[in-house]
Design a protein around this motif. Sequence first.
Motif: not given
Length: 452
Positions: A23-27, A222-225, A230-234
């Motif tokens: 998940p971090l890699a995806g973000l 949550l901080v960076f999305a 899509l990153s917000w939904w993650e």
Amino acid sequence: MPERRFVYTPAMVALTALVLLVPLAGLLLLLRQPRLDVHWEHHPAHFWLVLLTAALSAVLAYTTGAAALRRGDARVLFVSLAFLSAAGFLGLHALATPKVLLDTPNAGFTLATPVGVALASVFAFLSSLTVSGVRAGRVLRTGLLVLIGLWALASVLRLPPLHGTAVPEVADGILAGLAVPAVLLYGVAAGRYLRTWWAKPSLMVLSMIAAFVLLAEAMVALVFARNWALSWWEWHVLMLAAFVLVVTGVRIQWYEERFADLYLEDTVAGQRELSVLFADLQGFTTFSENHDPAEVTAMLNTYFEVVVPPVVRRHGGDVDRIIGDALMVTFNKRGDQPDHARRAAAAGLALQEAASQVRAAHPNWPQFRVGINSGIASVSLLGTEGGRTHTVIGDTVNVASRIEGKAPGGGVAIGPATKALLPQARTESLGMLTLKGKAEPVEVFQLLGLRA
């Protein structure tokens, strides 16, 4: 057939860690390639996603809390507080979805998620320590519920500092200030649980580790999305995945002591000064031989429906087991009943009083006899996966069982150790009795009553 135990290898541990880092890699990919971080604003999906996550967390909070209070385990109680914190504040965040409760953005509801997940990290960290304090945990649970209620009230009334109308979930000072310590606390908790898992591999402990890692990653996302991207939904999905993992572990470990792998050492291998009550029906075997099994079952259910409630609810006994007509109850198993002897004695008298009312309507039914003994016993977790039980063992328990066998029908017999703890008891000696397994005779007393 011997039980087959899953073998964990270092390569498998490394693979698990790699999967948790995906998940971090995806973000990172979404942040470095903004064109991939597509915008999708769908309010119903957000509401139901967050509400489902909150519901799963609430279920876990209830089940772990019930297990913690039943066994007096502080670690599991702090785990339940972590789930409760996440559940309560996530539920408030679900209400932040536009057109659900309010027409305009609300600072309190929007900030509820980072606050709840950050607060949960504190409880997760505390659960990883070898701590005691179930009473303190109960106070914290009450305080947490009050805090959630006050947060909701302040959000609806838009009281300072929750009076803003728009709080974007981006890397501002508030979110970063919450995320940094939360990630560290989740990391420390996961590391401590990993040491426990490494010493004794367990699906439940592994589920907790994965959940803590995913919640830490959710705080980062949550901080960076970007809002509604899509990153917000993650980070919403990460939180859901964290609780789904634990729920899955709970479902797989279907037996009663499903959280036993999280118990503190004192819960599974400690010693207590306690009192043990045994009760069974005198003449039950003869009654069973002469009656249909359905009649025997009806008789037992009728008795237990009236004798168990006063023992448990009025006097605080823990029913350890019911086998056929036999009942075993412990007092002070959790270490929170210093007056365990009086509780056990009062429970025995209450049991006989309730049973006598049933027998008055059924004179041909067998009657209970009760035996009570006090002393030091080992609180132990017996069995293995597929069938574990939390019970007490030792000479104190054995003697209580033997005393019960010498008790008169309709009466309560106590051993000398219990009598010594009950100066207010009215008793009558039954004499020096030879108990099976005891080298020397033991004086047993019939309990007639307790003075105020």
